[in-house]
Design an enzyme around this catalytic site. Structure first.
Site, PDB file in Angstrom:
ATOM      1  N   ARG A   1       0.836  -1.208   0.000  1.00  0.00           N
ATOM      2  CA  ARG A   1       0.000   0.000   0.000  1.00  0.00           C
ATOM      3  C   ARG A   1       0.862   1.247   0.000  1.00  0.00           C
ATOM      4  O   ARG A   1       1.790   1.379   0.788  1.00  0.00           O
ATOM      5  CB  ARG A   1      -0.902   0.006   1.235  1.00  0.00           C
ATOM      6  CG  ARG A   1      -1.656   1.319   1.490  1.00  0.00           C
ATOM      7  CD  ARG A   1      -2.810   1.510   0.525  1.00  0.00           C
ATOM      8  NE  ARG A   1      -3.398   2.827   0.594  1.00  0.00           N
ATOM      9  CZ  ARG A   1      -4.453   3.156   1.321  1.00  0.00           C
ATOM     10  NH1 ARG A   1      -5.039   2.263   2.073  1.00  0.00           N
ATOM     11  NH2 ARG A   1      -4.933   4.374   1.286  1.00  0.00           N
TER      12      ARG A   1
ATOM     13  N   ARG B   1      -5.510   1.590  -4.843  1.00  0.00           N
ATOM     14  CA  ARG B   1      -4.728   0.950  -3.782  1.00  0.00           C
ATOM     15  C   ARG B   1      -4.705  -0.556  -3.894  1.00  0.00           C
ATOM     16  O   ARG B   1      -5.656  -1.173  -4.346  1.00  0.00           O
ATOM     17  CB  ARG B   1      -5.241   1.364  -2.417  1.00  0.00           C
ATOM     18  CG  ARG B   1      -6.712   1.122  -2.242  1.00  0.00           C
ATOM     19  CD  ARG B   1      -7.338   2.032  -1.240  1.00  0.00           C
ATOM     20  NE  ARG B   1      -7.338   3.388  -1.747  1.00  0.00           N
ATOM     21  CZ  ARG B   1      -8.023   4.380  -1.230  1.00  0.00           C
ATOM     22  NH1 ARG B   1      -8.756   4.201  -0.180  1.00  0.00           N
ATOM     23  NH2 ARG B   1      -7.982   5.572  -1.747  1.00  0.00           N
TER      24      ARG B   1
ATOM     25  N   ASP C   1      -6.708  -1.544   1.309  1.00  0.00           N
ATOM     26  CA  ASP C   1      -7.149  -0.502   2.224  1.00  0.00           C
ATOM     27  C   ASP C   1      -7.901  -1.195   3.348  1.00  0.00           C
ATOM     28  O   ASP C   1      -8.835  -1.966   3.087  1.00  0.00           O
ATOM     29  CB  ASP C   1      -8.074   0.471   1.476  1.00  0.00           C
ATOM     30  CG  ASP C   1      -8.490   1.666   2.307  1.00  0.00           C
ATOM     31  OD1 ASP C   1      -7.741   2.056   3.219  1.00  0.00           O
ATOM     32  OD2 ASP C   1      -9.571   2.214   2.031  1.00  0.00           O
TER      33      ASP C   1
ATOM     34  N   ASP D   1      -9.872  -0.261   6.872  1.00  0.00           N
ATOM     35  CA  ASP D   1     -10.418   0.820   7.695  1.00  0.00           C
ATOM     36  C   ASP D   1     -11.082   0.254   8.933  1.00  0.00           C
ATOM     37  O   ASP D   1     -11.893  -0.683   8.835  1.00  0.00           O
ATOM     38  CB  ASP D   1     -11.460   1.629   6.912  1.00  0.00           C
ATOM     39  CG  ASP D   1     -10.850   2.460   5.798  1.00  0.00           C
ATOM     40  OD1 ASP D   1      -9.721   2.958   5.977  1.00  0.00           O
ATOM     41  OD2 ASP D   1     -11.511   2.626   4.763  1.00  0.00           O
TER      42      ASP D   1
END
Length: 173
Positions: free
Chosen positions: A97, A106, A109, A111
């Site tokens: 990344r 990307r 990712d 989160d």
């Protein structure tokens, strides 16, 4: 003899917390990278994956590039939110990344969407619940697949938010 009291500041083991992690990728073998990320998340110390959604395909939001593959993992962890975030960032880095600009395509990712019922306001490092999750079908649809009763602290049931997102494409793969 009675047991000695805990040392000052030793609160013992942290109770487990359920957290939701959003996964996304749109470069290279995105689907394969998400499957590998589930395994890497499950290998985080003091953390285990309880549920993982299927893969979903969505168009990039506020960006260009190939479609994303998205998913959500529900984990149980004894890590605090910041330690969990640090572990997720290490997994992203291991997947190559890079962050050249906001909303760049990307390789991976990850989160932190929800951390129990906590509300954490420590920008730019961490804001929980994730500040844009309620407006993103590619987050809510996989979240509801694995946690149909999920509630977004300060907003309400996730299921109540998804109907307003009918115009956003997020399709099961």
């Amino acid at each position: 003899a009675p047991a000695a009291p805990p040392a000052c500041g030793d609160a013992g083991p942290r109770p487990p917390v359920r957290a939701a992690i959003g996964l996304g990728a749109n470069l290279g073998d995105a689907a394969g990278r998400l499957r590998a990320a589930f395994l890497r998340i499950d290998a985080i110390p003091s953390t285990r994956v309880l549920a993982k959604s299927g893969l979903w395909r969505s168009a990039p939001v506020e960006a260009s590039g190939p479609d994303f593959h998205n998913a959500v993992a529900i984990v149980e962890t004894r890590l605090d939110a910041f330690a969990l975030l640090d572990a997720l960032r290490r997994i992203e880095a291991g997947a190559g990344r890079e962050r050249p600009y906001r909303n760049a395509p990307r390789t991976l990712d990850l989160d932190l969407l929800l951390y129990g019922e906590a509300r954490i306001d420590a920008p730019p490092r961490l804001v929980v619940p994730h500040p844009r999750m309620a407006g993103r079908a590619f987050v809510l649809r996989p979240l509801l697949q694995v946690a149909p009763d999920a509630t977004i602290p300060g907003i309400g049931p996730a299921a109540d938010q998804v109907d307003a997102l009918a115009g956003q494409r997020a399709d099961p793969v």
